[in-house]
Every structure is written in C-alpha cells, then in structure tokens.
Design an enzyme around this catalytic site. Structure first.
Site, PDB file in Angstrom:
ATOM      1  N   ILE A 119       0.852  -1.199   0.000  1.00  9.19           N
ATOM      2  CA  ILE A 119       0.000   0.000   0.000  1.00  9.19           C
ATOM      3  C   ILE A 119       0.886   1.246   0.000  1.00  9.19           C
ATOM      4  O   ILE A 119       1.972   1.248   0.601  1.00  9.19           O
ATOM      5  CB  ILE A 119      -0.964   0.004   1.209  1.00  9.19           C
ATOM      6  CG1 ILE A 119      -2.090   1.013   0.971  1.00  9.19           C
ATOM      7  CG2 ILE A 119      -0.238   0.278   2.516  1.00  9.19           C
ATOM      8  CD1 ILE A 119      -3.260   0.845   1.928  1.00  9.19           C
ATOM      9  N   GLY A 176       0.510  -5.632   0.564  1.00  6.65           N
ATOM     10  CA  GLY A 176      -0.588  -5.792  -0.399  1.00  6.65           C
ATOM     11  C   GLY A 176      -0.196  -6.618  -1.613  1.00  6.65           C
ATOM     12  O   GLY A 176      -1.065  -7.197  -2.271  1.00  6.65           O
ATOM     13  N   GLU A 199       2.181  -6.379   7.069  1.00  7.49           N
ATOM     14  CA  GLU A 199       1.166  -5.533   7.710  1.00  7.49           C
ATOM     15  C   GLU A 199       1.401  -5.306   9.194  1.00  7.49           C
ATOM     16  O   GLU A 199       1.168  -4.201   9.690  1.00  7.49           O
ATOM     17  CB  GLU A 199      -0.236  -6.128   7.470  1.00  7.49           C
ATOM     18  CG  GLU A 199      -0.810  -5.825   6.076  1.00  7.49           C
ATOM     19  CD  GLU A 199      -0.330  -6.760   4.979  1.00  7.49           C
ATOM     20  OE1 GLU A 199       0.654  -7.515   5.180  1.00  7.49           O
ATOM     21  OE2 GLU A 199      -0.950  -6.745   3.899  1.00  7.49           O
ATOM     22  N   ASP A 207      -5.473  -7.440   5.706  1.00  5.79           N
ATOM     23  CA  ASP A 207      -6.945  -7.456   5.633  1.00  5.79           C
ATOM     24  C   ASP A 207      -7.523  -7.584   4.239  1.00  5.79           C
ATOM     25  O   ASP A 207      -8.739  -7.487   4.062  1.00  5.79           O
ATOM     26  CB  ASP A 207      -7.513  -6.196   6.311  1.00  5.79           C
ATOM     27  CG  ASP A 207      -6.937  -4.906   5.736  1.00  5.79           C
ATOM     28  OD1 ASP A 207      -6.042  -4.998   4.884  1.00  5.79           O
ATOM     29  OD2 ASP A 207      -7.383  -3.817   6.133  1.00  5.79           O
TER      30      ASP A 207
HETATM   31  C1  LIG Z   1      -7.365  -0.870   4.017  1.00  2.00           C
HETATM   32  C2  LIG Z   1      -5.926  -1.159   3.734  1.00  2.00           C
HETATM   33  C3  LIG Z   1      -5.710  -2.399   2.951  1.00  2.00           C
HETATM   34  C4  LIG Z   1      -4.338  -2.633   2.489  1.00  2.00           C
HETATM   35  C5  LIG Z   1      -3.296  -2.939   3.280  1.00  2.00           C
HETATM   36  C6  LIG Z   1      -1.956  -3.113   2.776  1.00  2.00           C
HETATM   37  C7  LIG Z   1      -0.928  -3.115   3.635  1.00  2.00           C
HETATM   38  C8  LIG Z   1       0.469  -3.178   3.177  1.00  2.00           C
HETATM   39  O1  LIG Z   1       0.796  -3.197   2.001  1.00  2.00           O
HETATM   40  S1  LIG Z   1       1.636  -3.254   4.433  1.00  2.00           S
HETATM   41  C9  LIG Z   1       3.136  -2.983   3.629  1.00  2.00           C
HETATM   42  C10 LIG Z   1       3.430  -1.521   3.379  1.00  2.00           C
HETATM   43  N1  LIG Z   1       4.705  -1.400   2.697  1.00  2.00           N
HETATM   44  C11 LIG Z   1       5.841  -1.324   3.342  1.00  2.00           C
HETATM   45  O2  LIG Z   1       5.914  -1.298   4.543  1.00  2.00           O
HETATM   46  C12 LIG Z   1       7.048  -1.293   2.444  1.00  2.00           C
HETATM   47  C13 LIG Z   1       8.120  -0.421   3.002  1.00  2.00           C
HETATM   48  N2  LIG Z   1       9.192  -0.341   2.039  1.00  2.00           N
HETATM   49  C14 LIG Z   1      10.198  -1.239   1.995  1.00  2.00           C
HETATM   50  O3  LIG Z   1      10.271  -2.209   2.701  1.00  2.00           O
HETATM   51  C15 LIG Z   1      11.280  -0.946   0.987  1.00  2.00           C
HETATM   52  O4  LIG Z   1      11.133   0.382   0.564  1.00  2.00           O
HETATM   53  C16 LIG Z   1      11.240  -1.867  -0.244  1.00  2.00           C
HETATM   54  C17 LIG Z   1      11.702  -3.272   0.159  1.00  2.00           C
HETATM   55  C18 LIG Z   1       9.857  -1.956  -0.866  1.00  2.00           C
HETATM   56  C19 LIG Z   1      12.207  -1.328  -1.310  1.00  2.00           C
HETATM   57  O5  LIG Z   1      13.497  -1.142  -0.769  1.00  2.00           O
HETATM   58  P1  LIG Z   1      14.576  -0.296  -1.592  1.00  2.00           P
HETATM   59  O6  LIG Z   1      15.824  -0.305  -0.780  1.00  2.00           O
HETATM   60  O7  LIG Z   1      14.663  -0.771  -2.962  1.00  2.00           O
HETATM   61  O8  LIG Z   1      13.972   1.174  -1.662  1.00  2.00           O
HETATM   62  P2  LIG Z   1      13.908   2.271  -0.497  1.00  2.00           P
HETATM   63  O9  LIG Z   1      15.102   3.102  -0.538  1.00  2.00           O
HETATM   64  O10 LIG Z   1      13.582   1.607   0.781  1.00  2.00           O
HETATM   65  O11 LIG Z   1      12.631   3.136  -0.936  1.00  2.00           O
HETATM   66  C20 LIG Z   1      12.693   4.040  -2.037  1.00  2.00           C
HETATM   67  C21 LIG Z   1      11.632   5.089  -1.867  1.00  2.00           C
HETATM   68  O12 LIG Z   1      10.338   4.476  -1.924  1.00  2.00           O
HETATM   69  C22 LIG Z   1       9.589   4.850  -0.770  1.00  2.00           C
HETATM   70  N3  LIG Z   1       8.647   3.773  -0.438  1.00  2.00           N
HETATM   71  C23 LIG Z   1       8.952   2.497  -0.162  1.00  2.00           C
HETATM   72  N4  LIG Z   1       7.859   1.816   0.117  1.00  2.00           N
HETATM   73  C24 LIG Z   1       6.833   2.666  -0.001  1.00  2.00           C
HETATM   74  C25 LIG Z   1       5.419   2.527   0.201  1.00  2.00           C
HETATM   75  N5  LIG Z   1       4.839   1.370   0.512  1.00  2.00           N
HETATM   76  N6  LIG Z   1       4.661   3.599   0.003  1.00  2.00           N
HETATM   77  C26 LIG Z   1       5.202   4.788  -0.336  1.00  2.00           C
HETATM   78  N7  LIG Z   1       6.532   4.985  -0.532  1.00  2.00           N
HETATM   79  C27 LIG Z   1       7.329   3.923  -0.348  1.00  2.00           C
HETATM   80  C28 LIG Z   1      10.658   5.032   0.286  1.00  2.00           C
HETATM   81  O13 LIG Z   1      10.135   5.784   1.346  1.00  2.00           O
HETATM   82  C29 LIG Z   1      11.711   5.755  -0.511  1.00  2.00           C
HETATM   83  O14 LIG Z   1      11.295   7.098  -0.671  1.00  2.00           O
HETATM   84  P3  LIG Z   1      12.356   8.296  -0.702  1.00  2.00           P
HETATM   85  O15 LIG Z   1      13.097   8.237   0.606  1.00  2.00           O
HETATM   86  O16 LIG Z   1      11.534   9.516  -0.882  1.00  2.00           O
HETATM   87  O17 LIG Z   1      13.267   7.994  -1.860  1.00  2.00           O
END
Ligand SMILES: CCC/C=C/C=C/C(=O)SCCNC(=O)CCNC(=O)[C@H](O)C(C)(C)COP(=O)(O)OP(=O)(O)OC[C@H]1O[C@@H](n2cnc3c(N)ncnc32)[C@H](O)[C@@H]1OP(=O)(O)O
Length: 330
Positions: A119, A176, A199, A207
């Site tokens: 997400i 997600g 999550e 969810d």
């Molecule tokens: C009613 C709701 C129903 C839905 C529910 C869904 C729930 C979920 O999906 S829970 C999971 C949420 N996602 C996360 O927690 C992912 C967090 N991110 C990571 O673990 C890492 O970023 C990832 C493994 C995906 C990639 O790692 P990598 O080293 O390749 O990149 P980063 O340097 O970490 O990130 C680069 C920039 O992307 C931004 N970013 C990463 N994930 C998200 C995200 N989910 N949403 C928005 N932005 C994200 C991160 O902050 C970096 O931004 P910046 O610092 O501006 O460059």
C-alpha cells in the site's frame, strides 16, 4: 407470471443519464395473488460490443499474443506502491477483462525495480482525515468498513475473473503484493524476488486476502503464522519450497517469456474448459468434496454439450496430430 401492477410498472421506461444500455429488473413480493411490494431498478450493463480501450493511469496493458493480455503495475518511480487509483483500476481492469471474449489468459507483472512495495504509505490521507473528523465512532467505523471492503474487492476481482491469471513477480512483493498475488492462479518469480507479509509492521492485520488465501496455497499453518506474526522477508527459494510460487527464473525477461509461453498454451485450449476449471478449482477449495461434485454435475449438464468437446475429440482422434482445434471465443 407478474401481476397487473407489476406489468404496469414494467412499462415505465426512461433514459437515465450516462446509461447507454440498461435492463429493467423488478422484485415482487407476493401474498397469495396480490402483490404487496414492487420495485424497479435500472441496472447498467456493459455494451458487449464496446471497443475495449484499457486505458489506465497506474496500469499498462498490452496484448502480446492472441488471447493473452499483459497488465503491468506502472508506478515504477513509486515502487508500484498501491495508491487509491491503483486499487480502483485493478478492480476495473479485472472486471472488464472478465467480459472480454478476446482475452483468455492474463499475465500480471510490474515495471521498475520491484513488483510492489504494498500500500502507498503516502496516500493514506483518507484514513487521517477520517480519524481526525468529527464523526462519531459508529460512522467512522462504517466508513472504514466500506474502504476495507472496496480494497478487498480489488483483489477478489482477480479471483472472480474466469480467465487464468499468471503473476510474474520480480524484486520486492510486499504487504498488499502478497494479498494480490495470492488471488492469482499461477505464480512465477525471479531468483532475486522477496516477499513479506508486512502488515504487522504498520500496526495492522493483513486485511485484503493474505490471511484467507495464502494459507490455502502453502498449506503450512505454522509457517504462515510465523510469516504473518513476524513480517520477516522470505526469498524466492523459500517461496518455491513452500509452494507459493511454482517456478523460479534467473531474470525478469526469462520469466516473462516463460509466462508468455504458458499463457499462449492455455489460450489455445477450449476457453469453456479452462474457465470451467478455474471456477471449479476455486469453488472446491472453499467447499466440501461432495458440494464440489454437486456443483460440477450441474455445470456439466450444460458444458458437456459444448462444441469444444467434439472439436477436441476429433483433434485427439487424428493420430498424425495434424488437426489443431480452433475454439471460438466465449
Ligand atoms: C485498508 C488497507 C488495505 C491494504 C493494506 C496493505 C498493507 C500493506 O501493504 S503493508 C506494507 C506496506 N509497505 C511497506 O511497509 C514497504 C516499506 N518499504 C520497503 O520495505 C522498501 O522500501 C522496499 C523493500 C519496498 C524497497 O526497498 P529499496 O531499498 O529498494 O527502496 P527504499 O530506498 O527503501 O525506498 C525508495 C523510496 O520508496 C519509498 N517507499 C517504499 N515503500 C513505499 C510505500 N509502501 N509507500 C510509499 N513509498 C514507499 C521510500 O520511502 C523511498 O522514498 P524516498 O526516501 O523519498 O526515496
């Protein structure tokens, strides 16, 4: 037979704005011979002849081969994080594809470094706005319920789509992303792919399908609980060993080629047989063996009369293998 009152009401027709094709439905309560309540609903219906354009802001759609549609998550600069538009468009895409006779198989892949970061954590303003609003607890609760149901429906649309969906996953497939790919029929990934039921790390229980579908795919309750309670990453090799993915590839390109080959193979089969198979695998997963057999028997009353059976039988009877059956779209 509808009563006179109902027939009268059924003659009431009108043109609703924006509805190009409609169907009048009526529900009629009967008490003896007398109607005691009647209502008419205009249900919009997609024009089956309408040209399918498949134009989306978060998805890229291509038709790489006959019967095959490839849809790619297309927010690479945001790691394909799922924003509100993504959730809406995924549902719209799969609902549309379900009714597209030219589509027999879907490949779901993604552009950029990762399949999806889950997400979009920067697009959760609706939650903040709602939680900070003056609404009372019950009204906040009902709005949250609707949101969760809407998001669930996005991935349920993948499962409900009668066309097989092949997920081709590379890089991270987080949160997600696990919910989404658990709703697919076949999962391939690259050797560098990794997954996380993430999550709990953002303070919520998964969810939108992981807790319902993932356990039925991997069939290892202890491991499912470990992954869901800890949010730890699991990598491609483990994903394969537990049966979440069925094949690993050394690159995204080789994976997409293999996905395309399998998709084309499926697209050449009888769509009646393939789609019936998906419907019954899903039904049987959620019902007893006996219920599944009952469902199948009713289905086959019609489907065993399919032209496809005769065509397939004639092709198999040709021992030289020169008869290639062509099955009509459904
Ligand atoms: C009613 C709701 C129903 C839905 C529910 C869904 C729930 C979920 O999906 S829970 C999971 C949420 N996602 C996360 O927690 C992912 C967090 N991110 C990571 O673990 C890492 O970023 C990832 C493994 C995906 C990639 O790692 P990598 O080293 O390749 O990149 P980063 O340097 O970490 O990130 C680069 C920039 O992307 C931004 N970013 C990463 N994930 C998200 C995200 N989910 N949403 C928005 N932005 C994200 C991160 O902050 C970096 O931004 P910046 O610092 O501006 O460059």
């Amino acid at each position: 037979m509808a009563s006179r009152a109902a027939r009268c009401l059924l003659r009431v027709t009108g043109r609703a704005s924006g509805v190009t094709s409609g169907q009048l439905d009526y529900s009629l309560g009967q008490h003896g011979d007398r109607a005691f309540s009647t209502s008419i609903r205009l249900r919009s219906r997609k024009d089956p002849d309408a040209k399918k354009t498949y134009s989306f802001s978060t998805l890229k759609v291509d038709k790489p081969a006959k019967g095959v549609i490839q849809v790619e998550l297309n927010r690479p600069d945001r790691l394909n994080a799922l924003n509100n538009d993504s959730w809406c468009e995924i549902r719209e895409f799969f609902d549309t594809i379900s009714a597209d006779p030219e589509c027999r198989v879907v490949i779901l892949s993604a552009l950029g470094k990762h399949f999806t970061a889950g997400i979009d954590l920067q697009d959760m303003g609706f939650m903040m706005d709602l939680l900070g609003s003056d609404l009372d607890t019950s009204r906040k609760g009902l709005k949250l319920e609707q949101k969760v149901r809407d998001y669930q429906d996005s991935f349920t649309a993948i499962e409900k789509c009668p066309k097989p969906v092949i997920a081709a996953i590379h890089g991270g497939c987080i949160g997600g992303g696990v919910d989404m790919t658990s709703a697919c029929d076949i999962r391939y990934c690259t050797e560098d792919a990794f997954f996380a039921i993430k999550e709990v790390d953002i303070g919520m229980a998964a969810d939108v399908g992981t807790l319902q579908r993932f356990p039925k795919i991997v069939g290892n309750d202890s491991l499912v609980r470990e992954l869901a309670f800890t949010a730890r990453k699991f990598y491609a090799a483990e994903a394969k060993s537990i049966g979440f993915v069925s094949r690993l590839f050394d690159s995204r390109e080789t994976m997409l080629k293999a996905a395309m080959d399998v998709a084309s193979l499926i697209a050449a089969k009888s769509p009646v047989a393939v789609q019936g198979t998906k419907v019954h695998l899903n039904y049987s997963r959620d019902h007893t063996v006996q219920e599944g057999l009952e469902h199948m028997a009713i289905w086959q009353m019609t489907m065993l009369q399919s032209d496809d059976i005769m065509k397939a039988a004639m092709a198999s009877a040709d021992r030289r293998g020169k008869t290639v059956p062509e099955f009509a779209d459904v």
